[in-house]
Scaffold this motif. Structure first.
Motif, mmCIF file in Angstrom:
data_model
loop_
_atom_site.group_PDB
_atom_site.id
_atom_site.type_symbol
_atom_site.label_atom_id
_atom_site.label_comp_id
_atom_site.label_asym_id
_atom_site.label_seq_id
_atom_site.Cartn_x
_atom_site.Cartn_y
_atom_site.Cartn_z
ATOM 1 N N TYR A 72 3.802 15.190 -5.352
ATOM 2 C CA TYR A 72 3.373 14.175 -4.396
ATOM 3 C C TYR A 72 4.540 13.244 -4.104
ATOM 4 N N THR A 73 4.697 12.884 -2.831
ATOM 5 C CA THR A 73 5.775 11.992 -2.401
ATOM 6 C C THR A 73 5.193 10.811 -1.658
ATOM 7 N N ASN A 74 5.626 9.609 -2.010
ATOM 8 C CA ASN A 74 5.144 8.409 -1.335
ATOM 9 C C ASN A 74 5.784 8.297 0.042
ATOM 10 N N VAL A 75 4.975 8.408 1.095
ATOM 11 C CA VAL A 75 5.473 8.284 2.467
ATOM 12 C C VAL A 75 5.061 6.945 3.062
ATOM 13 N N ALA A 76 4.775 5.983 2.177
ATOM 14 C CA ALA A 76 4.478 4.610 2.610
ATOM 15 C C ALA A 76 5.209 3.643 1.681
ATOM 16 N N ASP A 77 6.485 3.904 1.470
ATOM 17 C CA ASP A 77 7.297 3.064 0.581
ATOM 18 C C ASP A 77 7.831 1.878 1.384
ATOM 19 N N GLY A 78 6.906 1.036 1.834
ATOM 20 C CA GLY A 78 7.291 -0.061 2.710
ATOM 21 C C GLY A 78 8.196 -1.078 2.059
ATOM 22 N N ALA A 79 8.065 -1.247 0.752
ATOM 23 C CA ALA A 79 8.875 -2.240 0.048
ATOM 24 C C ALA A 79 10.204 -1.687 -0.427
ATOM 25 N N GLY A 80 10.406 -0.379 -0.303
ATOM 26 C CA GLY A 80 11.645 0.233 -0.772
ATOM 27 C C GLY A 80 11.735 0.376 -2.272
ATOM 28 N N TYR A 81 10.598 0.216 -2.961
ATOM 29 C CA TYR A 81 10.621 0.271 -4.423
ATOM 30 C C TYR A 81 11.023 1.649 -4.915
ATOM 31 N N TYR A 82 10.434 2.682 -4.335
ATOM 32 C CA TYR A 82 10.701 4.029 -4.845
ATOM 33 C C TYR A 82 12.114 4.475 -4.492
ATOM 34 N N ALA A 83 12.618 4.007 -3.380
ATOM 35 C CA ALA A 83 13.994 4.337 -3.031
ATOM 36 C C ALA A 83 14.976 3.752 -4.039
ATOM 37 N N SER A 84 14.709 2.527 -4.498
ATOM 38 C CA SER A 84 15.647 1.865 -5.399
ATOM 39 C C SER A 84 15.453 2.259 -6.855
ATOM 40 N N ASN A 85 14.253 2.716 -7.213
ATOM 41 C CA ASN A 85 13.982 3.043 -8.612
ATOM 42 C C ASN A 85 13.982 4.538 -8.916
ATOM 43 N N PHE A 86 13.972 5.362 -7.867
ATOM 44 C CA PHE A 86 14.012 6.813 -8.052
ATOM 45 C C PHE A 86 15.128 7.357 -7.172
ATOM 46 N N PRO A 87 16.348 7.342 -7.666
ATOM 47 C CA PRO A 87 17.510 7.749 -6.871
ATOM 48 C C PRO A 87 17.323 9.141 -6.273
ATOM 49 N N GLY A 88 17.763 9.268 -5.044
ATOM 50 C CA GLY A 88 17.658 10.544 -4.355
ATOM 51 C C GLY A 88 16.444 10.651 -3.464
ATOM 52 N N GLU A 89 15.437 9.782 -3.697
ATOM 53 C CA GLU A 89 14.234 9.844 -2.871
ATOM 54 C C GLU A 89 14.481 9.261 -1.483
ATOM 55 N N GLY A 90 15.254 8.193 -1.424
ATOM 56 C CA GLY A 90 15.452 7.528 -0.144
ATOM 57 C C GLY A 90 14.269 6.642 0.210
ATOM 58 N N ASN B 8 0.833 -1.202 0.000
ATOM 59 C CA ASN B 8 0.000 0.000 0.000
ATOM 60 C C ASN B 8 0.869 1.255 0.000
ATOM 61 N N GLU B 9 0.323 2.335 -0.587
ATOM 62 C CA GLU B 9 1.083 3.571 -0.737
ATOM 63 C C GLU B 9 0.274 4.770 -0.264
ATOM 64 N N LEU B 10 0.951 5.769 0.263
ATOM 65 C CA LEU B 10 0.345 7.035 0.662
ATOM 66 C C LEU B 10 1.153 8.162 0.042
ATOM 67 N N TRP B 11 0.506 8.930 -0.850
ATOM 68 C CA TRP B 11 1.183 9.995 -1.582
ATOM 69 C C TRP B 11 0.801 11.343 -0.967
#
Length: 698
Positions: free
Chosen positions: A371-389, A360-363
């Protein structure tokens, strides 16, 4: 034709149940050997010519065959009929629907029914049955037609419901998908559609409905997955969005709402939940659609009702709104979870296996369209969008297998909480998450009473008993809110999932699904209905926060939303139960534009129609003790005043009243570098106090 099956009862060790009662028609079942006790029974194939009628379970017409059983209980008790695959594991992967009747063949009355309350898409429903009385259990092939078992068991009856519902037949043609005002009279109408027809049961002020069929050009895509409504072109009449398996169709209402023009996109969209919302905060209503197997899509409005298609990240929404390459996007709710007066987006996900697209995601909306995903529980956005963490700061990033969630202020503490309803036991069950007011959520599932709720795809908030605490309609059951952070579940004689609204204008919420389940309003509690008409904001006021205060219950909040749950379109009128309170101190509406309207002492048990900006202008809140410096400024505004800024929300308007910045204070410094040169007004809101001051950007 009778079918005879012998199976071993799970309920009584060593006992046998002769299920000599499977029949192709109700008439055949009426003479077949009856089931008289609890036990386990089997359906080999649903091939009977008698399709169950009336429909007691959710999800409309579509069955071709039925299979009938006669049940004459030996004892008066509360019985449960279930194919629940979480218990009957042999039913794993099955999709069943059941209808339970009393009366005689040809004159049957619904007692209970269910589609998806068991594990996966199986069924589970309870009902009170009297000894010696005849009941008919009918299964249909709406979804599945072979080889499943069902169990009849005795259970403790649920508590007496605070409200009951009466079944009302209506002249509806097509799939019933919406309860929404379609003729601009602020009364909820019933909307059903086919590929070439929009059937509207217009609610009459005098009671009842005027059923009108409106023929349309054939829609390229029907709302096989979801329906949303909103006034795209601002002509005062709601348009419709059809979310289909292959794409999206828009039905534009003409200038008096009597005809519709079909416009379909050429893009492939495996649609799931759809919504209308002002995504880029420009005052125009945009459209959003979940994509099952690719990044989400959205349609940006140019102000004249013309929509431009975008998918994933774009110049309009730089980080996108759910950009996972494999999709898995099912049920969305637009909600102001952080109380900064702009709408954020929660995405309930549903794709099995050890994959990142099921989390699940919360933007979070920063007020400028980013909009920023603050529910990146799987770490997908951290690994696919460098700099997001890696960012799961909200604590909502988890792999609950869900299709929809219910967002409301369940504890009446001034912020939105969430019930994440699981569709199966995969990766955990239901979760109740309390908003801590600081951008984080705490898991309060244990002891809350939600664990035993049925699994399924539909979860929507509604205060059915008007006690001032929001309940949850969940897959043919209702979680009634005790007002102390706990709920109790009622399944017997509760309405099926469907769109929610007040279809008889009595202030109590009803449900539409095939027929209308009228809320009988036994509680007698008081209420207020608020309808919103935007001027600078979109016409429906979608995205507005409505807040009321009463002496006994304190503060209640609602967001104006288009599209809740998974499939249906519920009312955009905001509804408040106020229990035994006999007065309302105030109603405050925070519009998407930043305008704030305050109405004091409105009448209870009535509808309050509010036009944006009718009660308070921005200039009226300008004060002398809010000091801004330097003023004029090139980049930074420093603030000083006789009051603090902790947790306050600030908004910057241009001189035409358009909101250009919006955020929550982290310090008493605001960076206005991004603004063009000109005159502006800064407004601060905190604890109901509003203060504004003018400044110049060089």
């Amino acid at each position: 034709m009778k079918k005879f099956t012998l199976v071993l009862s799970l309920l009584f060790l060593g006992s046998m149940s002769w299920a000599q009662s499977s029949s192709d028609t109700c008439i055949d079942a009426s003479t077949a050997t009856a089931i008289t006790s609890a036990g386990l029974y089997s359906v080999d194939i649903i091939d009977g010519t008698d399709v169950p009628d009336p429909l007691c379970a959710a999800n409309g017409i579509g069955a071709d065959n039925g299979e009938w059983f006669r049940f004459i209980p030996a004892a008066t008790d509360y019985y449960i009929v279930s194919t629940d695959s979480d218990i009957l594991t042999q039913n794993s992967g099955k999709d069943t629907r059941v209808h339970i009747y009393s009366g005689s063949c040809g004159s049957l009355s619904c007692v209970a029914g269910d589609d998806d309350s068991g594990g996966g898409f199986t069924s589970k429903v309870g009902f009170n049955a009297n000894a010696g009385e005849t009941y008919y259990i009918a299964w249909d092939d709406r979804w599945d037609d072979t080889n499943f078992d069902f169990e009849i068991s005795v259970s403790v009856p649920p508590p007496s419901p605070p409200v009951t519902f009466t079944n009302l037949s209506v002249n509806a043609t097509g799939s019933d998908r919406g309860v929404v005002d379609m003729n601009n009279d602020h009364l909820d109408d019933l909307v059903s559609v086919t590929s070439t027809n929009i059937n509207i049961n217009y609610q009459l002020e005098t009671g009842g409905f005027d059923s009108v069929n409106i023929t349309t050009s054939e829609a390229d895509f029907t709302p096989s997955w979801s329906l949303a409504a909103g006034d795209i072109d601002g002509n005062g009449y709601n348009d419709l969005l059809y979310g289909g398996t292959q794409g999206v169709t828009f039905m534009y209402a003409n200038s008096d709402g009597t005809t519709f023009t079909e416009v379909s996109g050429t893009e492939y969209v495996f649609s799931q939940r759809s919504n209308f919302i002002d995504i880029n905060d420009d005052g125009n209503l945009d459209a959003f659609v979940c994509h099952d197997i690719a990044p989400n899509v959205y349609y940006i409005n140019d102000g004249s009702g013309n929509l431009t298609f975008y998918q994933g990240a774009s110049p309009i929404v730089p980080k996108g709104l759910g950009t996972h390459a494999s999709g898995g996007n099912y049920g969305t709710v637009w909600v102001d979870y952080d109380n900064d007066r702009d709408m954020d987006l929660f995405i309930a996900k549903c794709r099995g296996g050890s994959v990142t697209h099921k989390w699940n995601e919360l933007w979070q909306n920063d007020g400028t369209g980013t909009y920023t995903n603050v529910a990146d529980g799987a770490g997908y956005y951290a690994s696919n969008f460098p700099g997001e963490g890696h960012n799961n700061s909200s604590n909502l990033g988890d792999p609950v297998q869900t299709w929809s969630s219910a967002w409301a202020d369940f504890d009446n503490d001034g912020d939105m909480d969430v019930y994440v309803g699981a569709s199966s036991t995969a990766d955990g069950g239901h979760k109740l998450m309390r908003n801590n007011g600081d951008g984080t959520f705490s898991d309060i599932t244990a002891g809350s009473g939600v664990v035993g709720a049925p699994f399924g795809i539909e979860n929507s908030p509604a205060d059915f008993d008007n006690d001032g605490y929001v309940d949850i309609l969940t897959n043919g059951s209702v979680l009634f809110n005790n007002g102390d952070g706990t709920f109790y579940l009622l399944s017997d004689s509760m309405p099926p999932s469907g769109p929610i609204g007040d279809v008889n204008n009595d202030g109590f919420l009803d449900v539409f699904n095939g027929s209308v389940r009228i809320n009988n309003a036994e509680s007698g509690n008081n209420w207020l209905k608020v309808t919103t008409v935007g001027t600078t904001s979109n016409k429906n006021g979608i995205g507005a926060r409505v807040e009321i205060n009463t002496p006994g219950l304190g503060t209640q909040i609602r967001d104006v939303r288009s599209g809740e749950g998974f499939r249906y379109m519920s009312t955009m009128n905001t509804h408040f139960g106020i229990g035994t309170d006999t007065s309302i101190t105030s109603v405050t509406i925070y519009w998407p534009s930043g305008t704030v309207d305050v109405i004091t002492n409105p009448a209870i048990n009535s509808s309050l129609n509010v036009v944006e900006g009718e009660t308070l202008s921005l200039e009226q809140s300008i004060v002398d003790d809010l000091i801004l410096y330097p003023n004029p400024t090139k980049d930074i505004l420093n603030l000083n005043a006789t009051y603090g800024f902790e947790d306050a929300v600030y908004t910057v308007f241009d001189m035409n009243g358009r909101r250009v910045m919006n955020n929550r204070f982290s310090s008493n410094v605001i960076d206005v570098t991004s603004l063009s040169a000109g005159n502006y007004i800064l407004r601060i809101m905190h604890d109901g106090v509003m203060a504004s001051q003018k400044f110049i950007k060089k």
